[in-house]
Design an enzyme around this catalytic site. Structure first.
Site, short mmCIF file in Angstrom:
data_model
loop_
_atom_site.label_atom_id
_atom_site.label_comp_id
_atom_site.label_asym_id
_atom_site.label_seq_id
_atom_site.Cartn_x
_atom_site.Cartn_y
_atom_site.Cartn_z
N ALA A 56 1.08 -1.11 0.20
CA ALA A 56 0.38 -0.26 0.22
C ALA A 56 0.82 1.16 -0.29
O ALA A 56 0.41 2.03 -0.24
CB ALA A 56 -0.92 0.39 1.31
N PHE A 57 1.87 1.11 0.70
CA PHE A 57 2.58 2.19 0.84
C PHE A 57 3.71 2.63 -0.39
O PHE A 57 3.85 3.84 -0.61
CB PHE A 57 4.88 1.82 1.41
CG PHE A 57 4.78 3.25 1.95
CD1 PHE A 57 3.96 4.41 2.86
CD2 PHE A 57 6.16 4.04 1.05
CE1 PHE A 57 4.88 5.37 3.66
CE2 PHE A 57 6.67 4.87 1.87
CZ PHE A 57 6.73 5.21 2.89
N GLU A 58 3.73 1.87 -1.54
CA GLU A 58 3.64 2.45 -2.68
C GLU A 58 2.62 2.63 -3.99
O GLU A 58 3.06 3.21 -4.98
CB GLU A 58 4.82 0.78 -3.50
CG GLU A 58 5.30 0.99 -3.07
CD GLU A 58 5.80 -0.11 -2.14
OE1 GLU A 58 4.99 -0.34 -1.40
OE2 GLU A 58 6.77 0.68 -1.55
N VAL A 81 -4.47 -2.63 4.49
CA VAL A 81 -3.25 -2.55 5.46
C VAL A 81 -3.39 -3.75 6.49
O VAL A 81 -5.36 -2.65 6.93
CB VAL A 81 -2.83 -0.99 5.61
CG1 VAL A 81 -1.76 -1.23 6.80
CG2 VAL A 81 -3.15 -0.63 3.63
N THR A 86 3.24 -3.72 15.56
CA THR A 86 4.38 -2.88 15.83
C THR A 86 3.21 -1.83 15.36
O THR A 86 2.16 -1.61 14.35
CB THR A 86 4.75 -3.31 14.73
OG1 THR A 86 5.18 -3.16 13.68
CG2 THR A 86 6.01 -4.54 15.24
N HIS A 88 4.23 -0.44 12.72
CA HIS A 88 4.69 -0.05 11.27
C HIS A 88 3.28 0.25 10.06
O HIS A 88 2.75 1.15 8.75
CB HIS A 88 4.96 -1.26 10.97
CG HIS A 88 5.28 -1.70 9.12
ND1 HIS A 88 6.12 -0.81 9.04
CD2 HIS A 88 4.90 -1.96 8.20
CE1 HIS A 88 6.39 -0.77 7.28
NE2 HIS A 88 5.46 -1.48 7.12
N PHE A 113 -10.91 5.99 -2.88
CA PHE A 113 -9.60 5.15 -2.14
C PHE A 113 -10.60 3.95 -1.26
O PHE A 113 -11.21 3.82 -1.08
CB PHE A 113 -10.12 6.56 -1.32
CG PHE A 113 -8.60 5.91 0.05
CD1 PHE A 113 -7.30 5.97 -0.16
CD2 PHE A 113 -8.79 5.06 1.41
CE1 PHE A 113 -6.23 5.54 0.98
CE2 PHE A 113 -8.01 4.68 2.25
CZ PHE A 113 -6.56 4.77 2.05
N ARG A 127 -14.95 -7.35 4.34
CA ARG A 127 -15.01 -5.72 2.91
C ARG A 127 -14.55 -6.31 1.64
O ARG A 127 -14.25 -5.45 0.89
CB ARG A 127 -14.49 -5.38 3.43
CG ARG A 127 -14.90 -4.23 5.58
CD ARG A 127 -14.38 -3.60 6.18
NE ARG A 127 -15.06 -3.25 7.25
CZ ARG A 127 -15.41 -4.17 8.08
NH1 ARG A 127 -14.76 -5.26 8.09
NH2 ARG A 127 -15.92 -3.31 9.07
N1 INI Z 1 1.08 -2.95 2.55
C1 INI Z 1 0.37 -3.25 2.55
O1 INI Z 1 -0.27 -3.07 2.14
N2 INI Z 1 -0.21 -3.98 3.59
C2 INI Z 1 0.03 -4.11 5.31
O2 INI Z 1 -0.83 -4.66 5.54
C3 INI Z 1 1.32 -3.80 4.80
N3 INI Z 1 2.26 -4.28 6.62
O3 INI Z 1 1.47 -4.51 7.55
O4 INI Z 1 3.74 -3.96 6.23
C4 INI Z 1 1.74 -2.92 4.34
N4 INI Z 1 4.11 -3.68 4.45
C5 INI Z 1 4.48 -3.15 2.94
C6 INI Z 1 4.65 -1.82 2.93
O5 INI Z 1 3.57 -1.13 1.53
C7 INI Z 1 5.79 -1.22 1.19
O6 INI Z 1 5.37 -1.87 0.53
C8 INI Z 1 6.91 -2.07 2.27
O7 INI Z 1 7.21 -1.28 3.39
C9 INI Z 1 8.17 -1.31 1.11
O8 INI Z 1 7.86 -0.08 0.47
#
Ligand code: INI
Length: 166
Positions: A56-58, A81, A86, A88, A113, A127
């Protein structure tokens, strides 16, 4: 009172879909719901382009590139996510929500979104086509509606009767 027209018609619109591979089972179901909804509402298979990203971060980076390309009437973002033990989770959630918001603000292209942020996998699956519906479908409907609304907003709404045209 005058109102802008609302439409759920996806025909002749083009969509870019960004979906994250992390929690793939959930993401794949969100994508299925999104695709079905877009196609049921008139989008052609060639009018839906999908970009997979690692997590999701990307999502915001890919969504921004698609929005800037000028090829799409709207972007849909999908992913899951899921809270771990943690902090994170909080950082990934903030990264994706703030990032998508910035893409909308900077490009004015609608970005729906459809990223789940849940406490556990059961909540996510509920969901993604389970007891709570499919947020991929919901995001698809939001993308269509905003793609139809956006171009109208540069001018006043067109009155159906003409009575309000003062
Ligand atoms: N990415 C997700 O899409 N969902 C998650 O639950 C998740 N957790 O829990 O860590 C997650 N982490 C990876 C993150 O999105 C990045 O891809 C990674 O940090 C590389 O940049």
């Amino acid at each position: 009172m005058r109102q802008y027209a609302t439409s759920g018609d996806a025909s002749k619109l083009r969509f870019g879909v960004v979906v994250s591979r992390f929690n793939h089972l959930v993401s794949a179901r969100l994508l299925e719901g999104c695709r079905n909804e877009l196609e049921n509402r008139g989008a052609g298979p060639d009018d839906i382009d999908v970009a997979w990203v690692p997590g999701a971060f990307e999502i915001p980076q890919a969504a921004r590139a698609l929005a800037r390309s000028g090829r799409y009437d709207a972007i849909v973002t999908l992913g899951a996510v899921i809270r771990g033990g943690t902090p994170h989770f909080e950082y990934v959630c903030r990264g994706v929500t703030d990032g998508v918001r910035d893409v909308i603000r900077d490009t004015s292209v609608p970005v729906a979104f459809g990223v789940l942020t849940t406490d556990d996998v059961e909540q996510a699956l509920a969901r993604a086509g389970g007891t709570e519906g499919n947020k991929g479908e919901e995001a698809a409907r939001a993308a269509i509606e905003m793609a139809r609304l956006g171009p109208q907003l540069a001018a006043p709404p067109r009155s159906e009767s003409g009575e309000d045209e003062r």
